[in-house]
Write an enzyme that holds these catalytic residues in place. Structure first.
Site, PDB file in Angstrom:
ATOM      1  N   TYR A   1     -24.499   7.113   6.057  1.00 24.06           N
ATOM      2  CA  TYR A   1     -24.533   6.625   4.660  1.00 24.06           C
ATOM      3  C   TYR A   1     -25.340   7.594   3.777  1.00 24.06           C
ATOM      4  O   TYR A   1     -25.087   8.787   3.792  1.00 24.06           O
ATOM      5  CB  TYR A   1     -25.046   5.186   4.618  1.00 24.06           C
ATOM      6  CG  TYR A   1     -24.136   4.237   5.386  1.00 24.06           C
ATOM      7  CD1 TYR A   1     -22.883   3.896   4.879  1.00 24.06           C
ATOM      8  CD2 TYR A   1     -24.502   3.724   6.617  1.00 24.06           C
ATOM      9  CE1 TYR A   1     -22.029   3.045   5.581  1.00 24.06           C
ATOM     10  CE2 TYR A   1     -23.640   2.872   7.326  1.00 24.06           C
ATOM     11  CZ  TYR A   1     -22.414   2.540   6.794  1.00 24.06           C
ATOM     12  OH  TYR A   1     -21.566   1.711   7.493  1.00 24.06           O
ATOM     13  N   GLY A   2     -26.330   7.070   3.038  1.00 20.40           N
ATOM     14  CA  GLY A   2     -27.096   7.895   2.092  1.00 20.40           C
ATOM     15  C   GLY A   2     -27.782   9.079   2.755  1.00 20.40           C
ATOM     16  O   GLY A   2     -27.983  10.138   2.136  1.00 20.40           O
TER      17      GLY A   2
ATOM     18  N   LYS B   1     -14.790   7.657   4.068  1.00 22.72           N
ATOM     19  CA  LYS B   1     -14.554   8.644   2.998  1.00 22.72           C
ATOM     20  C   LYS B   1     -15.004   8.120   1.636  1.00 22.72           C
ATOM     21  O   LYS B   1     -15.646   8.825   0.867  1.00 22.72           O
ATOM     22  CB  LYS B   1     -13.057   8.965   2.913  1.00 22.72           C
ATOM     23  CG  LYS B   1     -12.713  10.224   3.661  1.00 22.72           C
ATOM     24  CD  LYS B   1     -11.232  10.416   3.729  1.00 22.72           C
ATOM     25  CE  LYS B   1     -10.677  10.983   2.451  1.00 22.72           C
ATOM     26  NZ  LYS B   1      -9.197  10.954   2.454  1.00 22.72           N
TER      27      LYS B   1
ATOM     28  N   GLY C   1       0.786  -1.248   0.000  1.00 16.61           N
ATOM     29  CA  GLY C   1       0.000   0.000   0.000  1.00 16.61           C
ATOM     30  C   GLY C   1       0.805   1.279   0.000  1.00 16.61           C
ATOM     31  O   GLY C   1       1.727   1.471  -0.797  1.00 16.61           O
ATOM     32  N   GLY C   2       0.447   2.136   0.944  1.00 18.74           N
ATOM     33  CA  GLY C   2       1.048   3.467   1.014  1.00 18.74           C
ATOM     34  C   GLY C   2       2.558   3.453   1.234  1.00 18.74           C
ATOM     35  O   GLY C   2       3.239   4.451   0.981  1.00 18.74           O
TER      36      GLY C   2
ATOM     37  N   HIS D   1      -5.804  15.576   2.201  1.00 17.59           N
ATOM     38  CA  HIS D   1      -6.355  14.224   2.372  1.00 17.59           C
ATOM     39  C   HIS D   1      -7.884  14.358   2.278  1.00 17.59           C
ATOM     40  O   HIS D   1      -8.600  14.267   3.272  1.00 17.59           O
ATOM     41  CB  HIS D   1      -5.920  13.711   3.743  1.00 17.59           C
ATOM     42  CG  HIS D   1      -6.197  12.263   3.976  1.00 17.59           C
ATOM     43  ND1 HIS D   1      -6.357  11.724   5.226  1.00 17.59           N
ATOM     44  CD2 HIS D   1      -6.334  11.225   3.117  1.00 17.59           C
ATOM     45  CE1 HIS D   1      -6.576  10.428   5.135  1.00 17.59           C
ATOM     46  NE2 HIS D   1      -6.576  10.104   3.869  1.00 17.59           N
TER      47      HIS D   1
ATOM     48  N   ASN E   1      -7.403  -4.466   7.198  1.00 15.29           N
ATOM     49  CA  ASN E   1      -6.904  -3.429   6.273  1.00 15.29           C
ATOM     50  C   ASN E   1      -6.738  -4.002   4.852  1.00 15.29           C
ATOM     51  O   ASN E   1      -5.924  -3.520   4.070  1.00 15.29           O
ATOM     52  CB  ASN E   1      -5.562  -2.876   6.788  1.00 15.29           C
ATOM     53  CG  ASN E   1      -5.144  -1.612   6.045  1.00 15.29           C
ATOM     54  OD1 ASN E   1      -5.971  -0.782   5.679  1.00 15.29           O
ATOM     55  ND2 ASN E   1      -3.843  -1.456   5.796  1.00 15.29           N
TER      56      ASN E   1
ATOM     57  N   ASN F   1     -17.160   5.833   0.983  1.00 20.01           N
ATOM     58  CA  ASN F   1     -18.629   5.760   0.945  1.00 20.01           C
ATOM     59  C   ASN F   1     -19.239   7.133   0.674  1.00 20.01           C
ATOM     60  O   ASN F   1     -20.176   7.266  -0.114  1.00 20.01           O
ATOM     61  CB  ASN F   1     -19.186   5.237   2.282  1.00 20.01           C
ATOM     62  CG  ASN F   1     -18.741   3.819   2.573  1.00 20.01           C
ATOM     63  OD1 ASN F   1     -18.124   3.174   1.735  1.00 20.01           O
ATOM     64  ND2 ASN F   1     -19.039   3.334   3.764  1.00 20.01           N
TER      65      ASN F   1
ATOM     66  N   SER G   1      -8.629   8.591   8.470  1.00 22.39           N
ATOM     67  CA  SER G   1      -8.671   7.276   7.821  1.00 22.39           C
ATOM     68  C   SER G   1      -9.756   6.415   8.494  1.00 22.39           C
ATOM     69  O   SER G   1      -9.943   6.501   9.706  1.00 22.39           O
ATOM     70  CB  SER G   1      -7.320   6.578   7.962  1.00 22.39           C
ATOM     71  OG  SER G   1      -6.290   7.403   7.484  1.00 22.39           O
TER      72      SER G   1
ATOM     73  N   LYS H   1       0.378   8.392  -0.625  1.00 18.66           N
ATOM     74  CA  LYS H   1       0.563   9.196   0.587  1.00 18.66           C
ATOM     75  C   LYS H   1       1.917   9.914   0.568  1.00 18.66           C
ATOM     76  O   LYS H   1       2.040  11.044   1.033  1.00 18.66           O
ATOM     77  CB  LYS H   1       0.450   8.309   1.829  1.00 18.66           C
ATOM     78  CG  LYS H   1      -0.840   7.498   1.910  1.00 18.66           C
ATOM     79  CD  LYS H   1      -2.058   8.378   2.021  1.00 18.66           C
ATOM     80  CE  LYS H   1      -3.314   7.542   2.282  1.00 18.66           C
ATOM     81  NZ  LYS H   1      -4.529   8.366   2.337  1.00 18.66           N
TER      82      LYS H   1
HETATM   83  O1  O2Y Z   1      -2.429   0.642   4.652  1.00 20.34           O
HETATM   84  C1  O2Y Z   1      -2.243   1.326   3.644  1.00 20.34           C
HETATM   85  O2  O2Y Z   1      -1.179   1.403   3.067  1.00 20.34           O
HETATM   86  C2  O2Y Z   1      -3.330   2.043   3.106  1.00 20.34           C
HETATM   87  S1  O2Y Z   1      -3.842   3.418   4.005  1.00 20.34           S
HETATM   88  C3  O2Y Z   1      -4.967   4.233   2.969  1.00 20.34           C
HETATM   89  C4  O2Y Z   1      -5.264   3.703   1.736  1.00 20.34           C
HETATM   90  C5  O2Y Z   1      -6.143   4.351   0.913  1.00 20.34           C
HETATM   91  C6  O2Y Z   1      -6.676   5.527   1.331  1.00 20.34           C
HETATM   92  N1  O2Y Z   1      -6.388   6.047   2.537  1.00 20.34           N
HETATM   93  C7  O2Y Z   1      -5.564   5.420   3.374  1.00 20.34           C
HETATM   94  C8  O2Y Z   1      -5.327   6.099   4.693  1.00 20.34           C
HETATM   95  O3  O2Y Z   1      -4.711   5.574   5.597  1.00 20.34           O
HETATM   96  O4  O2Y Z   1      -5.795   7.240   4.836  1.00 20.34           O
HETATM   97 MN    MN Z   2      -6.633   8.086   3.069  1.00 18.29          MN
END
Ligand code: O2Y
Ligand code: MN
Length: 618
Positions: A512-513, A269, A215-216, A243, A386, A271, A265, A223
């Site tokens: 939600y909606g 977001k 991921g990030g 963000h 996650n 949704n 996080s 990020k």
């Molecule tokens: O665990 C990760 O690397 C992803 S964290 C993430 C992924 C997509 C959007 N936002 C986040 C976040 O931590 O804000």
């Molecule tokens: Mn994020």
């Protein structure tokens, strides 16, 4: 070197840097990514052969794959994330810091020979539509083919980026999983290293990431570049890297308003970015520009314009369902990479919350046999909390027609939300830009049992940027205050809280909606059509100012949800002082004045109610 085309050689610095990195890391091959479908398919097939990817059933999930990571490499690693500015205090108390040359020495040691036996991929990428005046170009060098295929979905990559780059400068993003292969050595399923460093050098616009493939930590456009380096570039150049999701709301009259919203996080977001209005409000239409990051610049007309620098969604899977986010479910129906979710018997994917009843048998995210009974006995989850999907934004049914507009879209409102059981009302319009900056700076969430530490304590997450602001937060607040002065029509700033609870601990707002009702009032305020009452902290709707068609909500319930309680706010202001104390050496003066003026307004309320009590008793 292999496959080095003239394109790459045109950029003198890129050519020099590729040579420097390959001398240091000693890869078996060098490959310049062209970004084609053919290249993507080939890399996916190679990873299926190596066991890193499982091809999903093409009848159920065409063009899609599952990757299972090492259990030690499943999330961003904030403890190993560093901002290496020349001056320690420029990184601020909100970041880990190390001297740039000290960190480079450490990284050079780790990177020496770290790509042995692997291919070194060179990925030219554009954050934002190629050629947009708001976009920026980076090049990621990585030894992970998983990173290449994810970067192809999350950003725009390949030859077309090199064409536009010409001989100009670019952000240097170097990544290695840190797992060299000696001759004859069998590869790990998910190569990574227990030593991890995610490092940023804002003055030289460099990112160096070692040890993680997840991921990030590894998709460096997200990020690392779009937020940590981006926020530094924005401060120097007069723009904002945030963000934030960006959505368009089209009213029943056909008028479109764009809003950008920041939530910490895991506060829904994605949704909100893909919201489907409730049946009674289906004459409203929500469209999606982005679900995570916004780059925002002043336009010639005095408004702020935003782009989504990404091209895909790296969304969290658990909890995503037809009920919670139908648009996301439709987006990931094909051409999607899933990471750390469970595999069904018929070659599809599953995660907690996808369906009410789990399948009878699964292979869980650690590759082990899983049944609902085993889960009950052991508490083992089928999907990692996650776990993620990587999917192209173009596949989202709610994607906005302007999502790739190089000029961006004009922002009418900023919305900031936290997860607060008490104190913070459903919606507040802040008094002005600077009060909005104060609000955004002090948002936070109550800690839950899931996190280490005491339950119910407010953890501040200013602008939802705490893990992502690449410099001192005090300077960041000052930059925001300056930006408000740079434009003649700054967006209005709102605070929301979907998570307030009643005395019995039950959520008071359906979320939600139904959030569409709050959005409608916000847009009414932006366009000057909605009424509001003034409170000590801003402006709020009366019960009659919001649309309750199709939702059972009494005036008494709404008052509870919107209550601005003086005692709660007195403790809130005291708690906010902890943030002020941490950042005081670089906080703008105006920030402290706003803190004082909110307190004074609550004191006047106290004095007024005391004097009315006295006059009643006379
Ligand atoms: O665990 C990760 O690397 C992803 S964290 C993430 C992924 C997509 C959007 N936002 C986040 C976040 O931590 O804000
Ligand atoms: Mn994020």
């Amino acid at each position: 070197m292999q496959n080095l085309k003239n394109d790459a050689l045109k950029n003198v610095e890129l050519n020099r840097w590729i040579q420097e990195v390959s001398d240091l890391t000693q890869p078996a091959k060098i490959y310049i990514c062209d970004g084609s479908q053919e290249e993507y398919d080939r890399l996916c097939n190679e990873m299926v052969t190596s066991g890193l990817l499982t091809k999903l059933n093409p009848n159920k999930r065409p063009g899609s794959f599952l990757a299972l990571s090492d259990p030690s490499d499943v999330a961003r690693v904030e403890d190993c994330t560093f901002i290496c500015s020349k001056e320690k205090n420029d990184a601020g108390p909100n970041n880990n810091w190390m001297d740039p040359s000290e960190m480079k020495t450490k990284l050079n040691g780790l990177m020496k020979g770290c790509m042995k036996g692997r291919t070194m991929y060179v990925i030219p990428f554009s954050m934002g539509p190629i050629g947009s005046p708001i976009s920026q170009i980076g090049v990621e060098i990585t030894d992970s083919p998983y990173v290449v295929i994810n970067m192809r979905i999350m950003t725009r990559i390949g030859s077309k980026v090199l064409d536009i780059l010409g001989n100009n400068s670019f952000v240097h993003c170097l990544h290695s999983v840190g797992a060299p292969l000696e001759v004859g050595q069998k590869d790990m399923k998910w190569p990574c290293n227990k030593t991890k460093y995610i490092t940023h050098f804002p003055e030289t616009k460099e990112i160096i990431s070692f040890g993680s493939g997840y991921g990030g930590n590894a998709l460096l456009g997200k990020k690392c570049f779009a937020l940590r380096i981006g926020s530094n570039m924005g401060k120097t150049e007069g723009w904002l890297a945030e963000h934030m999701l960006i959505l368009g709301a089209e009213s029943p009259k056909g008028e479109k308003t764009y809003v950008a919203a920041a939530f910490p996080s895991a506060c829904g977001k994605t949704n909100f970015a893909m919201l489907i209005p409730p049946p009674a409000m289906n004459d409203w239409k929500i469209t999606t520009i982005g679900d995570d990051i916004a780059w925002i610049k002043p336009g010639k007309d005095g408004r702020l314009y935003a782009i989504n620098p990404e091209a895909g969604y790296f969304g969290v899977a658990p909890g995503t369902s037809l009920k919670t986010n139908k648009n996301a479910i439709l987006t990931i129906a094909k051409n999607t990479i899933f990471t750390n979710v469970a595999l069904t018997e018929d070659g599809d994917v599953w995660w907690e919350g996808l369906t009410d009843t789990p399948p009878e048998k699964l292979i869980d995210w650690q590759g082990q046999f899983w049944t609902p009974e085993i889960a009950k006995e052991t508490g083992r989850k089928a999907a990692h909390p996650n776990s993620r999907f990587t999917a192209p934004a173009s596949q989202c049914p709610s994607v906005d027609s302007n999502w790739e507009n190089p000029e961006g879209v004009p922002i009418g409102a900023f919305i900031f939300g936290g997860r607060r059981a008490t104190t913070i009302p459903l919606v507040t319009e802040t008094k002005d830009w600077d009060n909005g900056v104060y609000w955004a700076a002090t948002i936070g969430s109550e800690t839950t049992a899931a996190a280490v530490g005491a339950v119910g304590q407010v953890r501040r997450d200013p602008f939802a940027m705490l893990p992502f602001c690449g410099y001192h937060m005090g300077d960041y607040f000052a930059h925001w205050m300056d930006m408000g002065k740079k434009v003649s029509h700054p967006p209005k700033i709102f605070g929301v809280n979907w998570f307030r609870k009643d005395a019995a601990g039950k959520f008071m707002w359906a979320g939600y909606g139904e959030n569409m009702r709050v959005l409608e009032w916000i847009i009414g305020r932006v366009n000057g059509t909605a009424k509001a009452a003034e409170t000590e902290i801003g402006f709020a709707p009366h019960f009659a100012d919001m649309n309750w068609n199709g939702l059972p909500m009494t005036e008494a319930q709404f008052k509870e949800l919107s209550k601005v309680d003086a005692a709660e706010w007195n403790s809130e202001l005291k708690l906010q002082d902890e943030l002020i104390e941490k950042l005081k050496d670089r906080l703008p003066k105006k920030f402290l004045e706003i803190r004082k003026s909110i307190q004074t307004r609550f004191e006047s309320r106290g004095a007024a109610s005391k004097s009315s009590l006295m006059s009643m008793s006379l």
